[in-house]
Scaffold this motif. Structure first.
Motif, PDB file in Angstrom:
ATOM      1  N   CYS A 214       0.844  -1.185   0.000  1.00  0.00           N
ATOM      2  CA  CYS A 214       0.000   0.000   0.000  1.00  0.00           C
ATOM      3  C   CYS A 214       0.880   1.236   0.000  1.00  0.00           C
ATOM      4  O   CYS A 214       2.086   1.165   0.200  1.00  0.00           O
ATOM      5  CB  CYS A 214      -0.949   0.006   1.198  1.00  0.00           C
ATOM      6  N   THR A 215       0.263   2.362  -0.263  1.00  0.00           N
ATOM      7  CA  THR A 215       1.002   3.613  -0.200  1.00  0.00           C
ATOM      8  C   THR A 215       0.383   4.489   0.878  1.00  0.00           C
ATOM      9  O   THR A 215      -0.806   4.362   1.180  1.00  0.00           O
ATOM     10  CB  THR A 215       0.958   4.368  -1.546  1.00  0.00           C
ATOM     11  N   LYS A 216       1.198   5.323   1.454  1.00  0.00           N
ATOM     12  CA  LYS A 216       0.693   6.216   2.478  1.00  0.00           C
ATOM     13  C   LYS A 216       0.806   7.636   1.942  1.00  0.00           C
ATOM     14  O   LYS A 216       1.861   8.043   1.460  1.00  0.00           O
ATOM     15  CB  LYS A 216       1.529   6.057   3.750  1.00  0.00           C
ATOM     16  N   HIS A 217      -0.294   8.342   1.997  1.00  0.00           N
ATOM     17  CA  HIS A 217      -0.276   9.721   1.524  1.00  0.00           C
ATOM     18  C   HIS A 217      -0.071  10.648   2.717  1.00  0.00           C
ATOM     19  O   HIS A 217      -0.855  10.627   3.664  1.00  0.00           O
ATOM     20  CB  HIS A 217      -1.565  10.067   0.795  1.00  0.00           C
ATOM     21  N   VAL A 218       0.986  11.399   2.642  1.00  0.00           N
ATOM     22  CA  VAL A 218       1.320  12.323   3.719  1.00  0.00           C
ATOM     23  C   VAL A 218       1.233  13.734   3.178  1.00  0.00           C
ATOM     24  O   VAL A 218       1.777  14.040   2.113  1.00  0.00           O
ATOM     25  CB  VAL A 218       2.750  12.041   4.242  1.00  0.00           C
ATOM     26  N   ARG A 219       0.534  14.576   3.906  1.00  0.00           N
ATOM     27  CA  ARG A 219       0.436  15.970   3.469  1.00  0.00           C
ATOM     28  C   ARG A 219       1.538  16.802   4.129  1.00  0.00           C
ATOM     29  O   ARG A 219       1.861  16.611   5.285  1.00  0.00           O
ATOM     30  CB  ARG A 219      -0.930  16.557   3.832  1.00  0.00           C
ATOM     31  N   CYS A 220       2.072  17.714   3.358  1.00  0.00           N
ATOM     32  CA  CYS A 220       3.111  18.610   3.839  1.00  0.00           C
ATOM     33  C   CYS A 220       2.553  19.503   4.954  1.00  0.00           C
ATOM     34  O   CYS A 220       1.467  20.064   4.828  1.00  0.00           O
ATOM     35  CB  CYS A 220       3.595  19.469   2.674  1.00  0.00           C
ATOM     36  N   THR A 221       3.309  19.586   6.038  1.00  0.00           N
ATOM     37  CA  THR A 221       2.854  20.410   7.156  1.00  0.00           C
ATOM     38  C   THR A 221       2.978  21.901   6.852  1.00  0.00           C
ATOM     39  O   THR A 221       2.358  22.725   7.505  1.00  0.00           O
ATOM     40  CB  THR A 221       3.677  20.094   8.425  1.00  0.00           C
ATOM     41  N   MET A 222       3.786  22.223   5.839  1.00  0.00           N
ATOM     42  CA  MET A 222       4.017  23.624   5.509  1.00  0.00           C
ATOM     43  C   MET A 222       2.999  24.162   4.505  1.00  0.00           C
ATOM     44  O   MET A 222       2.461  25.241   4.667  1.00  0.00           O
ATOM     45  CB  MET A 222       5.431  23.817   4.930  1.00  0.00           C
ATOM     46  N   CYS A 223       2.730  23.387   3.429  1.00  0.00           N
ATOM     47  CA  CYS A 223       1.885  23.916   2.357  1.00  0.00           C
ATOM     48  C   CYS A 223       0.655  23.052   2.069  1.00  0.00           C
ATOM     49  O   CYS A 223      -0.205  23.453   1.290  1.00  0.00           O
ATOM     50  CB  CYS A 223       2.708  24.109   1.082  1.00  0.00           C
ATOM     51  N   GLY A 224       0.575  21.850   2.653  1.00  0.00           N
ATOM     52  CA  GLY A 224      -0.614  21.027   2.476  1.00  0.00           C
ATOM     53  C   GLY A 224      -0.613  20.145   1.238  1.00  0.00           C
ATOM     54  O   GLY A 224      -1.562  19.398   1.008  1.00  0.00           O
ATOM     55  N   GLU A 225       0.436  20.224   0.422  1.00  0.00           N
ATOM     56  CA  GLU A 225       0.548  19.355  -0.751  1.00  0.00           C
ATOM     57  C   GLU A 225       0.859  17.929  -0.311  1.00  0.00           C
ATOM     58  O   GLU A 225       1.425  17.713   0.761  1.00  0.00           O
ATOM     59  CB  GLU A 225       1.693  19.846  -1.660  1.00  0.00           C
ATOM     60  N   PHE A 226       0.522  16.959  -1.170  1.00  0.00           N
ATOM     61  CA  PHE A 226       0.945  15.594  -0.891  1.00  0.00           C
ATOM     62  C   PHE A 226       2.456  15.484  -1.055  1.00  0.00           C
ATOM     63  O   PHE A 226       3.023  16.036  -1.987  1.00  0.00           O
ATOM     64  CB  PHE A 226       0.245  14.603  -1.830  1.00  0.00           C
ATOM     65  N   MET A 227       3.071  14.742  -0.121  1.00  0.00           N
ATOM     66  CA  MET A 227       4.525  14.598  -0.161  1.00  0.00           C
ATOM     67  C   MET A 227       4.894  13.297  -0.865  1.00  0.00           C
ATOM     68  O   MET A 227       4.123  12.341  -0.887  1.00  0.00           O
ATOM     69  CB  MET A 227       5.081  14.600   1.265  1.00  0.00           C
ATOM     70  N   GLU A 228       6.085  13.271  -1.423  1.00  0.00           N
ATOM     71  CA  GLU A 228       6.558  12.100  -2.157  1.00  0.00           C
ATOM     72  C   GLU A 228       7.373  11.199  -1.225  1.00  0.00           C
ATOM     73  O   GLU A 228       8.219  11.685  -0.469  1.00  0.00           O
ATOM     74  CB  GLU A 228       7.430  12.569  -3.333  1.00  0.00           C
ATOM     75  N   ASP A 229       7.113   9.909  -1.306  1.00  0.00           N
ATOM     76  CA  ASP A 229       7.858   8.951  -0.490  1.00  0.00           C
ATOM     77  C   ASP A 229       9.246   8.765  -1.092  1.00  0.00           C
ATOM     78  O   ASP A 229       9.388   8.342  -2.230  1.00  0.00           O
ATOM     79  CB  ASP A 229       7.096   7.622  -0.467  1.00  0.00           C
ATOM     80  N   MET A 230      10.270   9.071  -0.308  1.00  0.00           N
ATOM     81  CA  MET A 230      11.642   8.933  -0.786  1.00  0.00           C
ATOM     82  C   MET A 230      12.240   7.588  -0.366  1.00  0.00           C
ATOM     83  O   MET A 230      13.420   7.339  -0.532  1.00  0.00           O
ATOM     84  CB  MET A 230      12.517  10.072  -0.239  1.00  0.00           C
ATOM     85  N   GLY A 231      11.440   6.746   0.244  1.00  0.00           N
ATOM     86  CA  GLY A 231      11.906   5.432   0.667  1.00  0.00           C
ATOM     87  C   GLY A 231      12.400   5.441   2.101  1.00  0.00           C
ATOM     88  O   GLY A 231      12.246   6.425   2.823  1.00  0.00           O
ATOM     89  N   ARG A 232      12.960   4.328   2.498  1.00  0.00           N
ATOM     90  CA  ARG A 232      13.526   4.226   3.836  1.00  0.00           C
ATOM     91  C   ARG A 232      14.554   5.312   4.049  1.00  0.00           C
ATOM     92  O   ARG A 232      15.369   5.581   3.184  1.00  0.00           O
ATOM     93  CB  ARG A 232      14.233   2.875   3.985  1.00  0.00           C
ATOM     94  N   ASN A 233      14.513   5.898   5.206  1.00  0.00           N
ATOM     95  CA  ASN A 233      15.510   6.904   5.520  1.00  0.00           C
ATOM     96  C   ASN A 233      16.840   6.221   5.791  1.00  0.00           C
ATOM     97  O   ASN A 233      17.038   5.630   6.842  1.00  0.00           O
ATOM     98  CB  ASN A 233      15.052   7.722   6.726  1.00  0.00           C
ATOM     99  N   SER A 234      17.753   6.302   4.824  1.00  0.00           N
ATOM    100  CA  SER A 234      18.969   5.484   4.851  1.00  0.00           C
ATOM    101  C   SER A 234      19.885   5.798   6.034  1.00  0.00           C
ATOM    102  O   SER A 234      20.663   4.964   6.441  1.00  0.00           O
ATOM    103  CB  SER A 234      19.730   5.649   3.534  1.00  0.00           C
TER     104      SER A 234
END
Ligand SMILES: [Zn+2]
Ligand SMILES: [Zn+2]
Length: 72
Positions: free
Chosen positions: A12-32
């Motif tokens: 599944c995908t998780k949609h996260v909204r930007c706390t600053m502007c409200g746009e949907f954020m892009e998943d960059m993967g695991r935080n390496s």
């Protein structure tokens, strides 16, 4: 049964909204930065969380999101 992150495994995908502007954020993967050593990885696995880095293309805001791993 195996415990897996649903996002890493494209279940599944998780949609996260930007706390600053409200746009949907892009998943960059695991935080390496949390996975660059073996011990860190073991620690994360035990916690049952997968930490993803989300990035806003509009205002460059970045957000760390804990994804709860699920049993497959
Ligand atoms: Zn993941
Ligand atoms: Zn934004």
């Amino acid at each position: 049964m195996e415990k897996l992150c649903p996002i890493c495994n494209s279940i599944c995908t998780k949609h996260v909204r930007c706390t600053m502007c409200g746009e949907f954020m892009e998943d960059m993967g695991r935080n390496s930065q949390y996975y660059d050593s073996y011990s860190a990885e073991a620690e994360i696995n035990n916690s049952g969380k997968c930490i993803h880095l989300y990035h806003c293309n509009k205002c460059n805001e970045e957000n760390l999101v804990n994804i709860t791993e699920i049993f497959i």
